[in-house]
Motif scaffolding. Structure first.
Motif, PDB file in Angstrom:
ATOM      1  N   TYR A 101      -2.174   5.872  -0.635  1.00  0.00           N
ATOM      2  CA  TYR A 101      -1.101   5.572   0.306  1.00  0.00           C
ATOM      3  C   TYR A 101      -1.624   5.124   1.668  1.00  0.00           C
ATOM      4  O   TYR A 101      -2.461   5.784   2.291  1.00  0.00           O
ATOM      5  N   GLY A 102      -1.087   3.979   2.120  1.00  0.00           N
ATOM      6  CA  GLY A 102      -1.411   3.441   3.432  1.00  0.00           C
ATOM      7  C   GLY A 102      -2.774   2.791   3.515  1.00  0.00           C
ATOM      8  O   GLY A 102      -3.182   2.361   4.603  1.00  0.00           O
ATOM      9  N   GLN A 103      -3.479   2.675   2.366  1.00  0.00           N
ATOM     10  CA  GLN A 103      -4.843   2.147   2.392  1.00  0.00           C
ATOM     11  C   GLN A 103      -5.060   1.052   1.353  1.00  0.00           C
ATOM     12  O   GLN A 103      -5.395  -0.074   1.698  1.00  0.00           O
TER      13      GLN A 103
ATOM     14  N   ASP B 169       0.813  -1.214   0.000  1.00  0.00           N
ATOM     15  CA  ASP B 169       0.000   0.000   0.000  1.00  0.00           C
ATOM     16  C   ASP B 169       0.850   1.271   0.000  1.00  0.00           C
ATOM     17  O   ASP B 169       0.354   2.357   0.279  1.00  0.00           O
ATOM     18  N   GLY B 170       2.140   1.118  -0.356  1.00  0.00           N
ATOM     19  CA  GLY B 170       3.021   2.275  -0.445  1.00  0.00           C
ATOM     20  C   GLY B 170       3.700   2.424  -1.781  1.00  0.00           C
ATOM     21  O   GLY B 170       4.562   3.282  -1.953  1.00  0.00           O
TER      22      GLY B 170
ATOM     23  N   TYR C 106       0.903   8.042   8.108  1.00  0.00           N
ATOM     24  CA  TYR C 106       1.965   7.024   8.097  1.00  0.00           C
ATOM     25  C   TYR C 106       1.854   6.128   9.324  1.00  0.00           C
ATOM     26  O   TYR C 106       1.790   6.613  10.455  1.00  0.00           O
ATOM     27  N   ARG C 107       1.776   4.834   9.097  1.00  0.00           N
ATOM     28  CA  ARG C 107       1.785   3.814  10.141  1.00  0.00           C
ATOM     29  C   ARG C 107       0.600   3.933  11.118  1.00  0.00           C
ATOM     30  O   ARG C 107       0.693   3.501  12.263  1.00  0.00           O
TER      31      ARG C 107
END
Length: 282
Positions: free
Chosen positions: A179-181, A172-173, A239-240
């Protein structure tokens, strides 16, 4: 061009063609313009083929692939970054605007250290966006440290930019990811130095006060390949952590992310998206 002008030009062209072929154009009848005695469309104030239904605005398409249509706002034409700015981030400079200072040359601009993210002066809601980008030919770093940037709609909702050529990273990056999803459906990557294209349809979230009424959605074509099909965003990029929505303005800037990698951009244009059946403005 208004619809009336378009119809006049079309009629003139048709008449010339017909005369050249030795044929006449039959006179128009009321049925040529539609009907008012047909069934009503479900949940709409219009009949099927309704003669009174608003006509779409006529626009001029680009003459070259990837070019801007006549109703687009050209955000970068290869010459300058006058439609962009940098935003101060800390202390007394927080929120202040400074002129864009990323390097511009040879029809592109390059992410440049010391200035932070790049944002449009104009703000947007629902849009169609075209962006072209390329990752550095000098290979340095790996995973998220190679050719990293991002296209953030409303400075919140990110489609990742990353060098994907022989460069594994978390799913997912990668380039084309929300991004992140959500990873892209596929990764049609090009080699470093080759130009990539993103064509993005973004539906902005809608709020009623502090209450989310409708989430954001992405449809994305990466190098001409669909990688997201009206995919729901879980919220602004983080992020994270798990993304979540917070109240925001109806419109906000498009942002290109500074991530300390000299990614290049060119040919950026955007179109505001309206609803169906909007009366054409004169």
């Amino acid at each position: 061009m208004t619809r009336k002008e378009f119809l006049l030009l079309s009629a003139a062209g048709g008449a010339a063609l017909a005369n050249a072929q030795g044929q006449g154009i039959p006179p128009r009848t009321p049925a040529d313009d539609g009907f008012t005695d047909t069934p009503m469309e479900p949940d709409m104030p219009y009949h099927v083929h309704d003669s009174g239904r608003p006509h779409p605005k006529q626009i001029t398409p680009a003459t070259t692939p990837g070019g801007a249509p006549s109703d687009a706002i050209v955000l970068f034409d290869g010459k300058d970054l006058s439609k962009w700015y940098h935003r101060g981030g800390r202390g007394a400079a927080a929120g202040t605007q400074t002129d864009a200072a990323w390097k511009v040359e040879n029809g592109y601009f390059e992410v440049t250290p010391g200035h932070g993210d790049l944002l449009t002066r104009e703000k947007f809601g629902d849009v169609q966006l075209h962006v072209e980008w390329t990752s550095p030919t000098v290979i340095q770093g790996n995973s998220q440290g190679r050719g990293n940037s991002g296209v953030l709609l409303q400075a919140r909702y990110e489609i990742q930019v990353l060098d994907m050529w022989d460069n594994p990273t978390y799913a997912d990056g990668g380039a084309g990811a929300i991004y992140g999803q959500w990873p892209p459906l596929v990764t049609p990557a090009k080699r470093p130095g080759e130009w990539n294209t993103y064509d993005i349809v973004f539906e902005a979230p809608k709020f009623n006060g502090d209450q989310l009424v409708k989430p954001a959605f992405f449809t994305v074509f990466y190098n001409g390949v669909m990688v997201h099909n009206r995919k729901q965003s879980l919220g602004p990029m983080v992020y994270r952590q798990v993304a979540h929505y917070t109240p925001q303005p109806e419109e906000d800037s498009l942002m290109l992310q500074y991530h300390n990698n000299p990614v290049r951009y060119r040919n950026i244009w955007i179109r505001r998206l309206g609803g169906y059946d909007q009366p054409e403005k004169a």
